[in-house]
Design a protein around this motif. Structure first.
Motif, PDB file in Angstrom:
ATOM      1  N   LEU A 402       0.820  -1.210   0.000  1.00  0.00           N
ATOM      2  CA  LEU A 402       0.000   0.000   0.000  1.00  0.00           C
ATOM      3  C   LEU A 402       0.857   1.266   0.000  1.00  0.00           C
ATOM      4  O   LEU A 402       0.521   2.251  -0.675  1.00  0.00           O
ATOM      5  N   VAL A 403       1.957   1.242   0.735  1.00  0.00           N
ATOM      6  CA  VAL A 403       2.845   2.411   0.742  1.00  0.00           C
ATOM      7  C   VAL A 403       3.440   2.633  -0.642  1.00  0.00           C
ATOM      8  O   VAL A 403       3.484   3.774  -1.151  1.00  0.00           O
ATOM      9  N   LEU A 404       3.912   1.566  -1.274  1.00  0.00           N
ATOM     10  CA  LEU A 404       4.457   1.699  -2.631  1.00  0.00           C
ATOM     11  C   LEU A 404       3.387   2.157  -3.612  1.00  0.00           C
ATOM     12  O   LEU A 404       3.665   2.948  -4.526  1.00  0.00           O
ATOM     13  N   LEU A 405       2.167   1.671  -3.428  1.00  0.00           N
ATOM     14  CA  LEU A 405       1.084   2.090  -4.324  1.00  0.00           C
ATOM     15  C   LEU A 405       0.775   3.578  -4.150  1.00  0.00           C
ATOM     16  O   LEU A 405       0.553   4.294  -5.135  1.00  0.00           O
ATOM     17  N   ILE A 406       0.757   4.052  -2.918  1.00  0.00           N
ATOM     18  CA  ILE A 406       0.503   5.475  -2.680  1.00  0.00           C
ATOM     19  C   ILE A 406       1.584   6.327  -3.340  1.00  0.00           C
ATOM     20  O   ILE A 406       1.295   7.343  -4.003  1.00  0.00           O
ATOM     21  N   LEU A 407       2.839   5.929  -3.200  1.00  0.00           N
ATOM     22  CA  LEU A 407       3.932   6.691  -3.800  1.00  0.00           C
ATOM     23  C   LEU A 407       3.869   6.666  -5.322  1.00  0.00           C
ATOM     24  O   LEU A 407       4.126   7.683  -5.980  1.00  0.00           O
ATOM     25  N   LYS A 408       3.497   5.524  -5.893  1.00  0.00           N
ATOM     26  CA  LYS A 408       3.442   5.439  -7.357  1.00  0.00           C
ATOM     27  C   LYS A 408       2.305   6.293  -7.920  1.00  0.00           C
ATOM     28  O   LYS A 408       2.486   7.012  -8.907  1.00  0.00           O
ATOM     29  N   LEU A 409       1.130   6.197  -7.308  1.00  0.00           N
ATOM     30  CA  LEU A 409       0.000   6.986  -7.800  1.00  0.00           C
ATOM     31  C   LEU A 409       0.224   8.478  -7.569  1.00  0.00           C
ATOM     32  O   LEU A 409      -0.323   9.307  -8.304  1.00  0.00           O
ATOM     33  N   LYS A 410       1.000   8.815  -6.555  1.00  0.00           N
ATOM     34  CA  LYS A 410       1.320  10.213  -6.318  1.00  0.00           C
ATOM     35  C   LYS A 410       2.326  10.721  -7.336  1.00  0.00           C
ATOM     36  O   LYS A 410       2.282  11.880  -7.771  1.00  0.00           O
ATOM     37  N   ARG A 411       3.232   9.866  -7.760  1.00  0.00           N
ATOM     38  CA  ARG A 411       4.295  10.263  -8.686  1.00  0.00           C
ATOM     39  C   ARG A 411       3.863  10.187 -10.147  1.00  0.00           C
ATOM     40  O   ARG A 411       4.266  11.026 -10.957  1.00  0.00           O
ATOM     41  N   GLU A 412       3.073   9.205 -10.514  1.00  0.00           N
ATOM     42  CA  GLU A 412       2.691   8.998 -11.912  1.00  0.00           C
ATOM     43  C   GLU A 412       1.206   9.280 -12.079  1.00  0.00           C
ATOM     44  O   GLU A 412       0.371   8.609 -11.459  1.00  0.00           O
ATOM     45  N   PRO A 413       0.854  10.262 -12.916  1.00  0.00           N
ATOM     46  CA  PRO A 413      -0.570  10.537 -13.154  1.00  0.00           C
ATOM     47  C   PRO A 413      -1.208   9.419 -13.965  1.00  0.00           C
ATOM     48  O   PRO A 413      -0.545   8.681 -14.696  1.00  0.00           O
ATOM     49  N   SER A 414      -2.508   9.326 -13.828  1.00  0.00           N
ATOM     50  CA  SER A 414      -3.241   8.237 -14.491  1.00  0.00           C
ATOM     51  C   SER A 414      -3.547   8.519 -15.945  1.00  0.00           C
ATOM     52  O   SER A 414      -3.818   7.596 -16.713  1.00  0.00           O
ATOM     53  N   GLY A 415      -3.547   9.806 -16.341  1.00  0.00           N
ATOM     54  CA  GLY A 415      -3.919  10.149 -17.714  1.00  0.00           C
ATOM     55  C   GLY A 415      -5.405  10.222 -17.953  1.00  0.00           C
ATOM     56  O   GLY A 415      -5.838  10.382 -19.096  1.00  0.00           O
ATOM     57  N   LEU A 416      -6.212  10.129 -16.896  1.00  0.00           N
ATOM     58  CA  LEU A 416      -7.666  10.099 -17.023  1.00  0.00           C
ATOM     59  C   LEU A 416      -8.279  11.397 -16.518  1.00  0.00           C
ATOM     60  O   LEU A 416      -7.707  12.085 -15.668  1.00  0.00           O
ATOM     61  N   ARG A 417      -9.467  11.671 -17.054  1.00  0.00           N
ATOM     62  CA  ARG A 417     -10.249  12.810 -16.569  1.00  0.00           C
ATOM     63  C   ARG A 417     -11.370  12.365 -15.647  1.00  0.00           C
ATOM     64  O   ARG A 417     -11.881  13.156 -14.867  1.00  0.00           O
ATOM     65  N   TRP A 418     -11.806  11.115 -15.761  1.00  0.00           N
ATOM     66  CA  TRP A 418     -12.765  10.528 -14.842  1.00  0.00           C
ATOM     67  C   TRP A 418     -12.609   9.012 -14.884  1.00  0.00           C
ATOM     68  O   TRP A 418     -11.847   8.471 -15.693  1.00  0.00           O
ATOM     69  N   ASP A 419     -13.334   8.350 -14.020  1.00  0.00           N
ATOM     70  CA  ASP A 419     -13.213   6.910 -13.874  1.00  0.00           C
ATOM     71  C   ASP A 419     -13.852   6.193 -15.055  1.00  0.00           C
ATOM     72  O   ASP A 419     -15.048   6.367 -15.323  1.00  0.00           O
ATOM     73  N   PRO A 420     -13.108   5.378 -15.806  1.00  0.00           N
ATOM     74  CA  PRO A 420     -13.690   4.638 -16.940  1.00  0.00           C
ATOM     75  C   PRO A 420     -14.457   3.413 -16.455  1.00  0.00           C
ATOM     76  O   PRO A 420     -13.968   2.279 -16.489  1.00  0.00           O
ATOM     77  N   ARG A 421     -15.682   3.610 -16.049  1.00  0.00           N
ATOM     78  CA  ARG A 421     -16.480   2.553 -15.426  1.00  0.00           C
ATOM     79  C   ARG A 421     -17.388   1.817 -16.405  1.00  0.00           C
ATOM     80  O   ARG A 421     -17.871   0.736 -16.075  1.00  0.00           O
ATOM     81  N   SER A 422     -17.664   2.378 -17.575  1.00  0.00           N
ATOM     82  CA  SER A 422     -18.689   1.804 -18.456  1.00  0.00           C
ATOM     83  C   SER A 422     -18.224   1.842 -19.904  1.00  0.00           C
ATOM     84  O   SER A 422     -17.157   2.369 -20.239  1.00  0.00           O
ATOM     85  N   LEU A 423     -19.055   1.269 -20.788  1.00  0.00           N
ATOM     86  CA  LEU A 423     -18.771   1.293 -22.217  1.00  0.00           C
ATOM     87  C   LEU A 423     -18.794   2.708 -22.766  1.00  0.00           C
ATOM     88  O   LEU A 423     -18.037   3.037 -23.695  1.00  0.00           O
ATOM     89  N   ALA A 424     -19.654   3.553 -22.243  1.00  0.00           N
ATOM     90  CA  ALA A 424     -19.712   4.938 -22.716  1.00  0.00           C
ATOM     91  C   ALA A 424     -18.406   5.663 -22.444  1.00  0.00           C
ATOM     92  O   ALA A 424     -17.970   6.495 -23.261  1.00  0.00           O
ATOM     93  N   ASP A 425     -17.756   5.371 -21.335  1.00  0.00           N
ATOM     94  CA  ASP A 425     -16.469   6.001 -21.035  1.00  0.00           C
ATOM     95  C   ASP A 425     -15.404   5.576 -22.041  1.00  0.00           C
ATOM     96  O   ASP A 425     -14.575   6.397 -22.467  1.00  0.00           O
TER      97      ASP A 425
END
Length: 804
Positions: A402-425
């Motif tokens: 979890l600590v490594l995951l927090i650091l990675k998500l803090k350092r590397e952006p996801s490239g998304l504007r919202w959560d891709p939850r569906s086919l429409a996304d």
């Protein structure tokens, strides 16, 4: 036609004749008309104009012709302008006699785009019959000149004439063109290739996708670092804190139990103390595991896009076909992250799978032990130190992950504007993508892994060409034309060039032949997850029923669970509190329950993922909120149950409810049995807590009978799997939904939902979507998702027959 100085004289109306005088050359100053030259024109002007020699006219003598009339009564050929005929101002003026009307010859005018006024048919004079014995060759040549005048008109307006024989091949009469420059011009006219219609010439540089970075963060161009709520820092810190509390509790139990002769005095079975030490540890552990599952599902949704947004990668095309959008197995390690170099993400996803041992270890963490305290021998609850230190190692792994995951998500952006939850996304992300042509024919393939050179697909902001200021967000291949889909389609429609090798030609012909399989019901209903196929579902039902009956019969025969049974192992405790009998009858039942719990999770996840396609497979299609916007795979455990039940998807609701209820199997199984000392026989037996055991029996019966519900219907079958991003895109790459304005760069998820539900555009509020055979953007038939019916086109072909 040039008539030279031939003059029409007044002749007998019964036998008209034409008298030929000395030949002159008429001035063709323009392409409009022929007229007699003016005697006042200068010699220099005449010499500067190209002239055509007019063939001589052969005129037969007329015995009935009277003596020549004076020049004052001699008419000439009248010149006519394109719209309003005027008499020339030359001295030779055409004069008509009252008794002998003159028939003038005019050349076909150059079309200027304005329709000339039509002549009144009643005012037209009858054409006199042909003169016997007169050579009609000049007249035929004049008529042919008028017919071939269309080529000159097309040349002037930039049109390409239809392929037809040249004027020399059309008729045998030789044109007399003494001017060499004009002769060369006419000869080259037949060899020119001009467009059939005036078209715009293509630009040398195509509109390509160029990486762009907006100058500032705004509502229209937000920073591409969106994370789902469960992956944000507060949520991960809260989960990390829970793991730390569990870790501290285990350390405290081990240390306190060894220094203070146990933790608490034992009273009896079924009390609150019994619940705290036999059921509560597994219950707390299973709650942490549910939280980890939620984090895991969110990671699966964003990891493919996070990888494509990374600038460190050279090739990312294989990510589309190997990175899963949701977990399909909760017990076997998933190594695809390690293959793509994502060590931290791979570690996080696979450490969570150690939960299969976490709950069973919690079930045997606390046991009863006969100790002497202050001179008195009593039974006390103690911690089993070897089990505690093993759990400590597991929680340390979770905390590090979890600590490594927090650091990675803090350092590397996801490239998304919202959560891709569906086919429409997904449709909004790939709406302008230039990579979709790589999916040609993938909808009918058994697997979506396409052959080809590796490419770099990037998720970011893009600029549509160097001359455009339009910025959009999506997955593109850098510096590749945005019209790549159309260009690739045109390239595929052409026959393979001769210089291509045999393998390339075979691949192209194979892709084209796959288009003929979109109507096959065998391909349409070919795939189901292996554990949902008919054979395996029958096997699950039989196995679950047999085991359930055996469990119930053994449990209540001779009241073995109430009276107890011999453990067959020693129940003596070591100095660290470990007992083989207690460990066996706590760890094994809990492990079996954990396996049953984890085995149901893929069933639940696939029913969630297949529900949008099941709704789209109805003959009447489905609305957007029940198909394109359905996000069951991203819902929380109990949220999905309530949401599916309200939507009328009762099978999904029941399956998701069982996925939660099955978590009580390891909780109850690990705490229901314990070794007890029975006074009358003076021996140690393994007995059950009957209140917990009855609840366990009921849950086992419900779990076993639930396999009767998971038998999938035909509408849940698909041509291939939908677990990866590439497999899902194979049903969308050719759809004209990508051209709909609904998906044209929505500013937010709320904007996308509003468009699809038709709040802003009422004509789309009743739009229905379906899964079937449709005519795609390339004009070919595809198998996938599109509108059920479009204006000006027929409805989709939705298969309803049984697979053959």
């Amino acid at each position: 036609m040039n008539l030279g100085d031939a003059n029409l004289r007044t002749v007998n109306t019964s036998r008209p004749a034409l008298v030929h005088s000395a030949s002159k050359q008429s001035v063709t100053a323009s392409d409009d008309f022929y007229s007699l030259p003016s005697s006042t024109s200068s010699q220099d002007e005449k010499s500067a104009i190209p002239r055509c020699q007019t063939p001589s006219l052969h005129v037969l003598p007329d015995p009935y012709r009277k003596s020549p009339e004076p020049d004052s009564t001699r008419p000439t050929v009248r010149a006519v302008t394109p719209t309003h005929p005027k008499l020339p101002s030359a001295p030779l003026t055409a004069k008509l006699t009252a008794s002998h009307p003159i028939h003038t010859i005019r050349r076909k005018p150059l079309w200027t785009g304005i329709t000339p006024p039509s002549d009144n048919p009643s005012n037209k004079e009858p054409i006199s019959p042909a003169t016997p014995g007169v050579d009609d060759t000049p007249y035929i040549q004049f008529a042919i000149d008028q017919l071939t005048r269309d080529e000159e008109v097309n040349h002037a307006l930039g049109f390409r004439p239809l392929q037809r024989p040249s004027s020399r091949e059309s008729y045998s009469v030789e044109r007399i063109v003494p001017d060499e420059r004009l002769q060369q011009e006419l000869q080259s006219e037949d060899r020119r290739q001009r467009p059939l219609h005036p078209t715009r010439q293509p630009s040398d540089s195509s509109v390509v996708a160029i990486p762009a970075t907006p100058t500032q963060d705004s509502f229209r161009f937000p920073t591409l670092n969106y994370l789902p709520r469960v992956l944000r820092l507060p949520s991960l810190v809260a989960l990390l804190t829970c793991c730390l509390f569990m870790l501290i509790a285990i350390i405290f139990s081990n240390v306190w139990s060894s220094q203070h002769h146990g933790l608490w005095q034992y009273d009896q079975v079924g009390t609150s103390r019994y619940f705290i030490f036999q059921y509560l540890p597994q219950l707390l552990a299973i709650l942490v595991i549910f939280w980890l599952f939620i984090v895991q599902n969110a990671l699966y949704r964003i990891v493919p896009f996070l990888m494509m947004h990374s600038e460190k990668r050279t090739f990312t095309s294989n990510i589309l076909h190997s990175a899963a959008l949701f977990p399909s197995d909760y017990m076997i390690p998933d190594l695809w992250c390690f293959r793509h170099g994502e060590i931290i993400l791979g570690l996080c996803l696979n450490v969570i799978r150690l939960c299969i041992f976490t709950v069973p270890l919690h079930s045997c963490l606390y046991q009863t032990q006969y100790l002497t305290v202050d001179g008195k021998s009593v039974w006390r609850w103690t911690a089993v130190e070897p089990v505690g230190w093993t759990l400590l190692a597991l929680y340390v792994l979770w905390i590090l992950a979890l600590v490594l995951l927090i650091l990675k998500l803090k350092r590397e952006p996801s490239g998304l504007r919202w959560d891709p939850r569906s086919l429409a996304d997904l449709l909004s992300l790939f709406q302008r993508s230039n990579i979709l042509s790589d999916f040609h024919g993938s909808e009918v393939r058994a697997d979506s892994i396409l052959l080809g050179l590796p490419k770099k697909y990037t998720l970011r902001y893009w600029l549509a060409g160097t001359r455009s200021s339009e910025i959009f967000h999506g997955v593109e291949e850098s510096h590749i034309a945005l019209e790549g889909f159309r260009q690739n389609r045109e390239r595929k429609e052409k026959s393979p060039p001769s210089h291509l090798d045999l393998e390339s030609q075979l691949k192209a012909s194979t892709l084209d032949s796959l288009q003929n399989e979109v109507h096959s019901t065998r391909i349409r209903y070919r795939w189901l997850p292996w554990f949902l196929r008919d054979t395996f579902v029958v096997a699950w039902i039989v196995i679950a029923t047999v085991l359930m009956l055996a469990f119930v019969i053994v449990s209540f025969v001779n009241n073995a669970t109430r009276r107890g049974f011999e453990p067959k192992l020693t129940s003596m405790k070591t100095s660290q509190g470990f007992s083989p009998a207690d460990f066996l009858y706590s760890f094994v039942p809990c492990l079996v329950g954990m396996i049953l719990f984890l085995a149901w999770q893929p069933i639940d996840m696939y029913f969630r993922a297949l529900q949008p396609f099941a709704n789209l497979s109805h003959s009447r299609g489905s609305a957007a909120d029940e198909s394109l916007l359905l996000d069951y795979t991203a819902c929380l455990p109990l949220e999905i149950t309530i949401k599916a039940a309200l939507a009328g998807h009762y099978k999904v609701a029941w399956v998701s409810l069982i996925s939660v209820l099955s978590a009580t199997l390891p909780v109850l199984g690990g705490g229901v049995f314990t070794a007890q000392y029975f006074v009358p026989p003076q021996e140690v037996r393994v007995a059950a807590d009957m209140s917990g055991y009855y609840a366990l029996v009921v849950l086992v019966i419900i779990y076993s009978l639930s396999f009767l519900v998971i038998w999938p219907k035909q509408k849940r079958r698909l041509p291939h799997d939908i677990r990866t991003l590439g497999q899902t895109l194979s049903f969308l790459y050719g759809s004209r939904l990508l051209n709909d304005a609904v998906f044209w760069q929505p500013r937010s998820k709320a904007d996308l939902v509003t468009r699809l539900l038709g709040t802003l555009t009422g004509d789309q509020g009743s739009s229905r979507y379906a899964f079937g055979v449709y005519v795609g953007r390339d004009g070919k038939e595809h198998l996938g998702i599109d509108r059920l019916q479009r204006p000006g086109s027929g409805a989709m072909s939705i298969a309803t027959g049984r697979p053959k």
